[in-house]
Design a protein around this motif. Structure first.
Motif, PDB file in Angstrom:
ATOM      1  N   UNK A  13      29.121  45.362  13.878  1.00 38.41           N
ATOM      2  CA  UNK A  13      30.540  45.079  13.672  1.00 38.41           C
ATOM      3  C   UNK A  13      31.355  46.368  13.676  1.00 38.41           C
ATOM      4  N   UNK A  14      30.674  47.492  13.879  1.00 38.79           N
ATOM      5  CA  UNK A  14      31.331  48.784  13.755  1.00 38.79           C
ATOM      6  C   UNK A  14      32.442  49.029  14.742  1.00 38.79           C
ATOM      7  N   UNK A  15      32.373  48.364  15.902  1.00 38.85           N
ATOM      8  CA  UNK A  15      33.388  48.612  16.917  1.00 38.85           C
ATOM      9  C   UNK A  15      34.658  47.817  16.665  1.00 38.85           C
ATOM     10  N   UNK A  16      34.592  46.899  15.693  1.00 39.32           N
ATOM     11  CA  UNK A  16      35.792  46.130  15.366  1.00 39.32           C
ATOM     12  C   UNK A  16      36.861  47.074  14.854  1.00 39.32           C
ATOM     13  N   UNK A  17      38.089  46.836  15.270  1.00 36.70           N
ATOM     14  CA  UNK A  17      39.165  47.726  14.846  1.00 36.70           C
ATOM     15  C   UNK A  17      39.477  47.504  13.376  1.00 36.70           C
ATOM     16  N   UNK A  18      39.560  48.600  12.612  1.00 39.16           N
ATOM     17  CA  UNK A  18      39.910  48.478  11.202  1.00 39.16           C
ATOM     18  C   UNK A  18      41.420  48.377  11.059  1.00 39.16           C
TER      19      UNK A  18
END
Lengths: 212, 183
Positions: A13-18
Motif C-alpha cells: 500500500x506504500x505507493x498510495x498517495x498520503x
C-alpha cells in the motif's frame, strides 16, 4: 496474523498517495471561511464607517490583535498535527496575542478617564458579540476538524482546542469588522470568552474525532 | 545508533517517494525494535507474546497511515518513537490499565539484539476475519501469500487500481477496528 504478513500488505500500500495536511487545512479554511463570510454578509456585514474606523488606534489594535490571534492559532494548529510536538511548548506561542491584549488594555486604561472604563468595557452590544463569534466559527471549526483527522496529534483534545482558537479568531476577525465597540476593554471582556468557548468546543469534539 | 538513524531515515524518504522495496525493508528492520519497546512498555502488566505483537502491528499500521506527519528534515527515530508511544498508551487504556507511560521510561529505541521472537498477533487475525469476501481475499493474497497487486488483480478479474483501493481501505478498517472494537 503474523507481522511479516501485515508488513507485506503495508508495503504494497506504500505507493498510495498520503494526504497533504497543508492542502487539507487550506481547503478547510477556504470552505469554512467562505461559509462564515456568507453568513456574516447576510446577518452582520462590515460597519459602514470602516474608512474612519481604520484611522483610529482602537479599531486598528482590535483588528491587529484578532489577526495575530489567527496567525498564532494557525501556526499552533499546524504544528500539533505531528505526534510528538510537545503541546505545552507550542501553546506558549499563545502568549503573543495575550501580551498584545495586555498592552492594549494598559494603554486604554492610561488614556481614558476612569469613569469611562465601565462603559467602554460593557460596550453597546456584548450579547451580539458573544453569540455571533461562536456561530460564525461553527463552519470553520467543523471544516478544520475534518481536515485535521489526517493528522497524528499527541493530544487530540489540545489539537481540537487550537483548531477552535483558530476558528474563533477567524470569526472574531469578521465580527471585529462589524462591531462598533473598539475598546481593548471590550475585547478583553467579551471577545476572549467567546473565542475561548469555541476553543472549548474544539477540545471536546476534537478529543473524540481526532483520535488515531 | 546514528548509523541506524540515518539508514532508517534514508529508507523512509525513499518509501515516501514511492519506493515500496525500501518501505518493506524499513518495516522489517524496525519491527524488532518496536517489539522490544512494546515488551518493555507492557512489562509491568505481564503481557503475553500476542499482546506485545498486537502493539507492534498497531504501531506499524499507524506509522503507515500517518507517515505524512513525519517532517523529512527532522530525525526519524523520535517520530517513530512518538507513534509507538501513542499506540502503547492506547493499548494500555483499552485494556483498562493505567496509561501513564512517561517518555523517560521508554528511552531510546532498543537494538534488535535484545528483541524477543516474533509471534502471531491475535487481534489482526480476528479483524481480518471480519472483512467481506473479496476484500479479505485481496488482503490475504497480498499479506500472507506475498502476491503483488497486479497478480491479485489478474486472479480476481479486477483492475490493479481497484485492488489497491480495496487494500488501502482494508488497512484503514484494520486500524480503526484496533481502536474501537477490541476489548
Amino acid at each position: 496474523m503474523k507481522t511479516d504478513a501485515l508488513i507485506n500488505a503495508i508495503a504494497a500500500d506504500g505507493a498510495t498517495r498520503s494526504p497533504s495536511l497543508p492542502l487539507r487545512m487550506t481547503l478547510a479554511l477556504a470552505i469554512g471561511g467562505l461559509a462564515a463570510a456568507a453568513l456574516y454578509a447576510i446577518d452582520l456585514g462590515i460597519r459602514p464607517d470602516i474608512g474612519e474606523a481604520l484611522q483610529t488606534w482602537r479599531f486598528l489594535s482590535k483588528l491587529g490583535m484578532v489577526l495575530v490571534g489567527c496567525g498564532t492559532a494557525l501556526w499552533a494548529t499546524a504544528r500539533l498535527t505531528r505526534p510528538f510536538a510537545k503541546p505545552r511548548k507550542v501553546l506558549r506561542a499563545l502568549a503573543l496575542p495575550a501580551i498584545l491584549l495586555v498592552v492594549a488594555v494598559g494603554l486604554e486604561l492610561a488614556v481614558s478617564p476612569v469613569n469611562a472604563w465601565g462603559a467602554r468595557a460593557i460596550g453597546t452590544n456584548a450579547v451580539l458579540c458573544l453569540t455571533s463569534i461562536p456561530v460564525l466559527a461553527l463552519a470553520p471549526l467543523a471544516a478544520l476538524l475534518v481536515a485535521l483527522r489526517a493528522g497524528a496529534p499527541a493530544s487530540p483534545a489540545i489539537s481540537g482546542a487550537t483548531a477552535g482558537l483558530l476558528a474563533g479568531a477567524l470569526a472574531a476577525t469578521l465580527y471585529a469588522l462589524h462591531c462598533f465597540d473598539d475598546s481593548p476593554l471590550f475585547v478583553a471582556l467579551w471577545y476572549i470568552p467567546a473565542i475561548a468557548a469555541v476553543a472549548l468546543a474544539g477540545a471536546v469534539v476534537g478529543g473524540r474525532v481526532l483520535r488515531w | 545508533m546514528t548509523d541506524r538513524e540515518s539508514r532508517w531515515a534514508g529508507l523512509m524518504r525513499a518509501a515516501l517517494a514511492g519506493d515500496t522495496g525500501s518501505y518493506h525493508r524499513l518495516l522489517q528492520e524496525i519491527a524488532p525494535a518496536l517489539r522490544a519497546l512494546a515488551s518493555r512498555g507492557l512489562a509491568r502488566h505481564k503481557p503475553g507474546g500476542e499482546d506485545v505483537e498486537d502493539v507492534v502491528q498497531e504501531t506499524l499500521l499507524a506509522l503507515h497511515l500517518k507517515r505524512h506527519t513525519w517532517d523529512e528534515r527532522q530525525p526519524f527515530s523520535p517520530w517513530l518513537y512518538a507513534i509507538a508511544r501513542n499506540k502503547l498508551i492506547d493499548n494500555l487504556r483499552r485494556r483498562g490499565r493505567q496509561a501513564h507511560v512517561p517518555i523517560e521510561e521508554i528511552g531510546e529505541l532498543p537494538s534488535e539484539a535484545d528483541s524477543p521472537r516474533e509471534l502471531n498477533g491475535i487481534d489482526a487475525a480476528h479483524l481480518i476475519g471480519r472483512l467481506k469476501g473479496r476484500e479479505r481475499k485481496i488482503v490475504v493474497a497480498i499479506s500472507i501469500e506475498g502476491a503483488s497487486a497486479r497478480e491479485v488483480a489478474e486472479r480476481l478479474n479486477m483492475t490493479e487500481g481497484a485492488v489497491r483501493v480495496a487494500l488501502h481501505r482494508a488497512l484503514r478498517a484494520l486500524a480503526e477496528a484496533f481502536r474501537t472494537e477490541l476489548p
